[in-house]
Enzyme design. Structure first.
Site, short mmCIF file in Angstrom:
data_model
loop_
_atom_site.label_atom_id
_atom_site.label_comp_id
_atom_site.label_asym_id
_atom_site.label_seq_id
_atom_site.Cartn_x
_atom_site.Cartn_y
_atom_site.Cartn_z
CG HIS A 59 79.45 37.70 -103.32
ND1 HIS A 59 79.16 37.34 -102.02
CD2 HIS A 59 80.49 36.92 -103.70
CE1 HIS A 59 80.00 36.40 -101.64
NE2 HIS A 59 80.82 36.11 -102.65
N GLY A 60 78.69 37.59 -106.82
CA GLY A 60 79.32 36.71 -107.80
C GLY A 60 80.78 37.07 -107.92
#
Length: 144
Positions: A59-60
């Site tokens: 994820h970011g």
């Protein structure tokens, strides 16, 4: 691996050396807001008992800053800002990986018994996450 590669176009990822104090009784590391981390720590969490071959992350974050520390053991953090990728190895509790916003991360290659600590600039907010890599790439590359 080298830490000279700049990843993170807003605030680049970097290794932060944390003060370590050692005497015959053992060792102690210190992390202080405004001194060792460039943000106020509002949340902390840790991972442990990670199965062999498991990967975490994927994820970011849109705005979030964090410091990642391997308090015991070893793992790798693969960072990607949409233009550049780099792998940081965390294998000592006196080394923390600072991560700014708009960086995708994958944590991989956990050694048995590893404990990782995350010190985070804000409370959990699901809307702050990128879970889709293609959406992250589109937004990250539009910042250029």
């Amino acid at each position: 691996m080298s830490t000279s590669v700049a990843v993170g176009r807003i605030k680049p990822c970097r290794i932060i050396d944390l003060p370590e104090f050692t005497d015959p009784r053992g060792s102690l590391c210190v992390v202080e807001t405004g001194i060792h981390v460039p943000f106020v720590i509002r949340r902390a969490y840790y991972m442990f008992d990670i199965p062999d071959g498991a990967a975490r992350g994927a994820h970011g974050h849109r705005r979030l800053e964090q410091l990642i520390i391997a308090v015991h053991g070893r793992f790798e953090v693969v960072v990607d800002d949409g233009f550049t990728k780099h792998t940081f190895v965390l294998d000592h509790p006196s080394k923390g990986l600072y991560m700014g916003p708009m960086v995708w991360r994958d944590m991989v290659d956990f050694a048995p018994g590893t404990v990782g600590l995350w010190l985070v600039a804000d409370h959990y907010d699901e809307s702050e996450y990128y879970r889709d890599y293609e959406e992250f790439l589109r937004d990250a590359r539009s910042l250029a």
